[in-house]
Scaffold this active site. Structure first.
Site, PDB file in Angstrom:
ATOM      1  N   GLU A  62       0.191 -10.486   0.757  1.00  0.00           N
ATOM      2  CA  GLU A  62       1.226 -11.165  -0.494  1.00  0.00           C
ATOM      3  C   GLU A  62       1.769 -12.083  -0.785  1.00  0.00           C
ATOM      4  O   GLU A  62       2.148 -12.310   0.738  1.00  0.00           O
ATOM      5  CB  GLU A  62       1.617  -9.550  -0.362  1.00  0.00           C
ATOM      6  CG  GLU A  62       1.444  -7.769  -0.744  1.00  0.00           C
ATOM      7  CD  GLU A  62       2.462  -7.043  -0.584  1.00  0.00           C
ATOM      8  OE1 GLU A  62       3.407  -7.203  -0.774  1.00  0.00           O
ATOM      9  OE2 GLU A  62       1.599  -5.397  -0.171  1.00  0.00           O
ATOM     10  N   HIS A  82       4.064  -5.440  -5.599  1.00  0.00           N
ATOM     11  CA  HIS A  82       4.690  -4.337  -4.471  1.00  0.00           C
ATOM     12  C   HIS A  82       6.271  -3.618  -4.920  1.00  0.00           C
ATOM     13  O   HIS A  82       7.308  -4.552  -4.726  1.00  0.00           O
ATOM     14  CB  HIS A  82       4.451  -5.347  -2.888  1.00  0.00           C
ATOM     15  CG  HIS A  82       4.807  -4.768  -2.009  1.00  0.00           C
ATOM     16  ND1 HIS A  82       4.696  -4.701  -1.178  1.00  0.00           N
ATOM     17  CD2 HIS A  82       5.877  -3.096  -1.768  1.00  0.00           C
ATOM     18  CE1 HIS A  82       4.650  -3.358  -0.061  1.00  0.00           C
ATOM     19  NE2 HIS A  82       5.914  -2.686  -0.897  1.00  0.00           N
ATOM     20  N   ARG A 101       0.162   0.452   1.402  1.00  0.00           N
ATOM     21  CA  ARG A 101      -0.176  -0.719   2.484  1.00  0.00           C
ATOM     22  C   ARG A 101      -1.925  -1.403   2.259  1.00  0.00           C
ATOM     23  O   ARG A 101      -2.700  -0.563   2.097  1.00  0.00           O
ATOM     24  CB  ARG A 101       0.508  -1.080   3.803  1.00  0.00           C
ATOM     25  CG  ARG A 101       1.266  -0.979   4.756  1.00  0.00           C
ATOM     26  CD  ARG A 101       2.174  -2.086   3.880  1.00  0.00           C
ATOM     27  NE  ARG A 101       3.642  -2.285   5.100  1.00  0.00           N
ATOM     28  CZ  ARG A 101       4.007  -1.547   4.157  1.00  0.00           C
ATOM     29  NH1 ARG A 101       4.199  -1.742   2.982  1.00  0.00           N
ATOM     30  NH2 ARG A 101       5.885  -1.626   4.365  1.00  0.00           N
TER      31      ARG A 101
END
Ligand code: 8YV
Length: 317
Positions: free
Chosen positions: A264, A282, A235
């Site tokens: 993000e 991601h 994360r």
């Protein structure tokens, strides 16, 4: 009548979407322009929520779904769901534990190799014609070796273990930090992150972010040092991103391989021009194999909860 499900972000496997549509009335919130009005209209009928690990669900939205029986996270991170809040309501929150381990660990290895061997810079050098214009062997600087480098793993869960297994094949000594020593592992346990960073060449973040915001700060990056690399497949919020940008800008660390970010899809643009930084959107679990297995686990969680059973992967019930 089919039960109603609220989907907070897309599922990319057609067979899973087909199955969802076959069994449920699927409300795709992520496609709605006016989400508030949509919840106003459909909220009362929703029995199950599907969300992503990074997306989670707000307590406010949970409160607007009075018939809710399950929150199925299509991922392993549950930091974006208030588990205490769900537990207090007897609401199962499930994850896809084990389904994505191999792919996330594989991407970590990919990022480690990419940063130290500067694979992306080499790729660009060839594809943009720079090699032809400048065929001198010194046109690209020498890179660094991965084999034998000391790897420090932050969070020795399933993914951490899978990375340890992989880097062991590269003859990399592994040390790790976690809340406790794992007696079944041969690797060195280091109780504090600062010492772990000081004693490794690659610091690899695999920890859950529920209670670990900003653990990688300027002091940790300083301890990792000018020959050290940071890899994050967990994360973004584990890292103080401004400290990381500063460390990369000033050569405090050698480079970074990052799949996740604080906000993000917004990534600090100063990183875009750095050859020693490799960025991904991601995507560590974004393979057909992982996403299919994850989708099947989501389907199982919904089916169990809506049949009145405790879902197998429930963290809260
Ligand atoms: C997924 C994730 O990309 O598992 C997690 O916690 O963040 C990711 O691997 C995401 O959940 C997909 O929806």
């Amino acid at each position: 009548m089919k039960p109603s499900i609220l989907q907070l972000n897309p599922i990319l496997v057609p067979a899973i979407n087909d199955k969802l549509r076959e069994l449920y009335t699927v409300h795709r919130l992520f496609e709605q322009d006016n989400k508030d009005a949509y919840i106003q209209e459909h909220g009362a009928s929703i029995q199950g929520v599907i969300t992503g690990g990074h997306t989670g669900i707000s307590n406010e939205l949970i409160e607007r779904l009075p018939a809710l029986k399950v929150i199925a996270v299509n991922g392993v991170g549950t930091d974006a769901v208030d588990l205490g809040f769900a537990r207090a309501r007897g609401l199962p929150v499930t994850g896809t534990f084990g389904a994505l381990t191999e792919d996330v660990a594989d991407l970590a290895i990919g990022l480690m190799l990419a940063v130290c061997r500067e694979i992306c810079a080499g790729n660009e050098f060839v594809k943009t014609g720079s090699w032809v214009r400048n065929p001198h062997p010194g046109a690209l600087p020498l890179s660094r070796r991965l084999s034998g480098k000391r790897v420090g793993i932050v969070g020795m869960g399933k993914v951490g273990r899978a990375i340890a297994q992989r880097v062991s094949a590269f003859n990399c000594p592994v040390s790790y930090t976690d809340l406790r020593r794992m007696e079944d592992l041969p690797h060195q346990f280091v109780p504090d992150l600062l010492s772990l960073a000081r004693g490794c060449d690659f610091l690899v973040l695999c920890a859950a972010a529920d209670k670990a915001h900003g653990i990688v700060n300027a002091a940790v990056l300083d301890a990792l040092g000018k020959d050290g690399y940071l890899v994050n497949i967990a994360r973004g919020k584990l890292v103080v991103e401004e400290d990381l940008v500063e460390a990369l800008t000033n050569g405090v660390i050698a480079g970074a391989g990052l799949d996740v970010f604080v906000d993000e899809p917004n990534v600090p643009s100063v990183l875009f021009g750095m050859d020693r930084v490799v960025l991904q959107a991601h995507r560590a679990s974004a393979t057909v194999e992982s996403r299919t297995a994850m989708g099947e686990m989501v389907l199982a969680s919904l089916a169990q909860a809506l049949a009145g059973e405790r879902p197998e992967g429930s963290l809260t019930t």
